[in-house]
Enzyme design. Structure first.
Site, mmCIF file in Angstrom:
data_model
loop_
_atom_site.group_PDB
_atom_site.id
_atom_site.type_symbol
_atom_site.label_atom_id
_atom_site.label_comp_id
_atom_site.label_asym_id
_atom_site.label_seq_id
_atom_site.Cartn_x
_atom_site.Cartn_y
_atom_site.Cartn_z
ATOM 1 N N SER B 11 34.938 35.282 41.189
ATOM 2 C CA SER B 11 35.754 34.513 40.242
ATOM 3 C C SER B 11 35.614 33.008 40.430
ATOM 4 O O SER B 11 35.775 32.248 39.472
ATOM 5 C CB SER B 11 37.228 34.900 40.369
ATOM 6 O OG SER B 11 37.679 34.712 41.693
ATOM 7 N N ASP B 190 45.772 28.094 44.073
ATOM 8 C CA ASP B 190 46.653 29.243 44.296
ATOM 9 C C ASP B 190 46.411 29.856 45.678
ATOM 10 O O ASP B 190 46.656 31.030 45.892
ATOM 11 C CB ASP B 190 46.438 30.294 43.196
ATOM 12 C CG ASP B 190 45.017 30.846 43.195
ATOM 13 O OD1 ASP B 190 44.198 30.421 44.049
ATOM 14 O OD2 ASP B 190 44.710 31.716 42.356
ATOM 15 N N HIS B 193 41.638 30.081 44.833
ATOM 16 C CA HIS B 193 40.787 29.431 43.824
ATOM 17 C C HIS B 193 40.875 27.911 43.943
ATOM 18 O O HIS B 193 41.784 27.370 44.567
ATOM 19 C CB HIS B 193 41.178 29.918 42.420
ATOM 20 C CG HIS B 193 40.879 31.365 42.226
ATOM 21 N ND1 HIS B 193 41.831 32.345 42.391
ATOM 22 C CD2 HIS B 193 39.725 32.004 41.925
ATOM 23 C CE1 HIS B 193 41.277 33.528 42.178
ATOM 24 N NE2 HIS B 193 39.989 33.351 41.905
#
Lengths: 240, 240
Positions: B11, B190, B193
């Protein structure tokens, strides 16, 4: 293989992967479905673009079937064509009738090369003439803006005319931006190029037009299973 | 044809074209020289990545010489492998020894497919465990972070080990970020990330490593003449 969307245009395209840019936002939006390919050439007008079109998009040999048609191409020229001939960026000027002819030729080139590709025209943005004097790109001895909003408007209307003639969708950025009373501050950074907010307007308009053509994240195949489709109790199952 | 740089990872790669993202910044930096191609797969670990590697990067038939080697590939996995097995994201966990083996296999795959391509490893970032409790991705009944900074550090060191074994460059993001006392707030959004500042750190590190390998905007051929190379008195000359 993922399909491509080409972004073809001048500096407003070349700079579209800068922070908050419309090109980067498209690539982010289509992160698992489409490759967004940047073909922006700062300063170029349609005359120069037409001259190099088959170098930018070279034809593959007939026996090479590896080329797949892109699903869409954005064509975003006119801001440089609309430079006034007798002002400091006059060498970029292209007469209105030639701009129309060139833009028609560019659309025809794509339609002939890739019959199923969606060609999306974008008009030049409006011009803030005061800001153009504050942010010169070249020496400006006359002290007059090298672009005017009125001239940009003529090229924008010519662009929408060509879209109508060719039967392709168009984003009339010149008109749309001016619907906002604060368009000069809101959407432009130097009287011509786009602010982050202007970039996001273009991004939203492009995905809206693509959606109208049936091209949306929901409608396109996803490259490999999403994490939400992977069974936590048997993660490898989906990859068999 | 422009060369490609592939961004392959989880991600943190898939989201790298978001506003201020490191992938978009790379595409912007190389706007006239390289196509930056996004191959990020949210949630994926090296086990799943290895399973789908030849689907993501399919081999062309021997008689198809249209494929040109990418100039570089970034390989950025480990954040999901490092999920703790007995916590709420345990299904993404890959044991450390298998992670090393998988990463080695991924590098070998690229080196065999594309002998001249620069493979650049990036370690997982450090983890802010408190933030991971505040921003859960899945239901977390235990109330314990699914990742710890210590575990991420083991995977980061394994990644730098593999880079050494394979003789490829590596960005030790886990260590580099923690050089900043405020790394949790500064570089992470977070707890895992990247913030915009964290994204820009990765971008700067990637272009620095690529430059060390001889890959820089200055060293790469430019796609078509720059506006600064066009003679205002005879613009078409350069296109003949």
């Amino acid at each position: 293989m993922r399909p491509n969307i080409y972004l073809f245009g001048d500096s407003i395209t070349e700079e579209s992967f800068d922070i908050g840019g419309w090109g980067a936002s498209l690539a982010n939006h289509f992160a698992r479905t489409v490759d967004v390919v940047l073909r922006g050439y700062s300063g170029y007008n349609t005359r120069w673009a037409l001259k190099v079109l088959d170098r930018i998009f070279p034809e593959k040999p007939d026996d090479d079937d590896s080329e797949s048609e892109p699903i869409a191409v954005t064509v975003f020229f006119g801001a440089n064509d609309a430079c006034l001939q007798d002002r400091c960026s006059g060498f970029q000027h292209v007469p209105l009738h030639e701009y129309k002819h060139n833009l028609h030729s560019i659309v025809s080139f794509f339609k002939k090369r890739w019959p199923d590709t969606h060609v999306l025209l974008i008009t030049p943005p409006p011009i803030d003439e005061d800001a153009r004097l504050r942010f010169p790109y070249v020496e400006n001895k006359q002290g007059l803006p090298e672009r005017t909003n009125e001239a940009a408007g003529h090229y924008a209307r010519a662009c929408t005319d060509i879209a109508g003639e060719c039967g392709v969708p168009v984003i009339d950025l010149w008109t749309k931006m001016q619907h906002c009373p604060e368009w000069k501050k809101e959407y432009l950074s130097d009287g011509l190029h786009l602010s982050q907010s202007g970039n996001q307007l273009v991004f939203q308009e492009v995905i809206r037009k693509l959606r109208d053509e049936g091209l949306s994240v929901e409608a396109l195949p996803v490259d490999l299973p999403l994490i939400s489709d992977i069974d936590p109790n048997d993660p490898m199952k989906v990859f068999q």
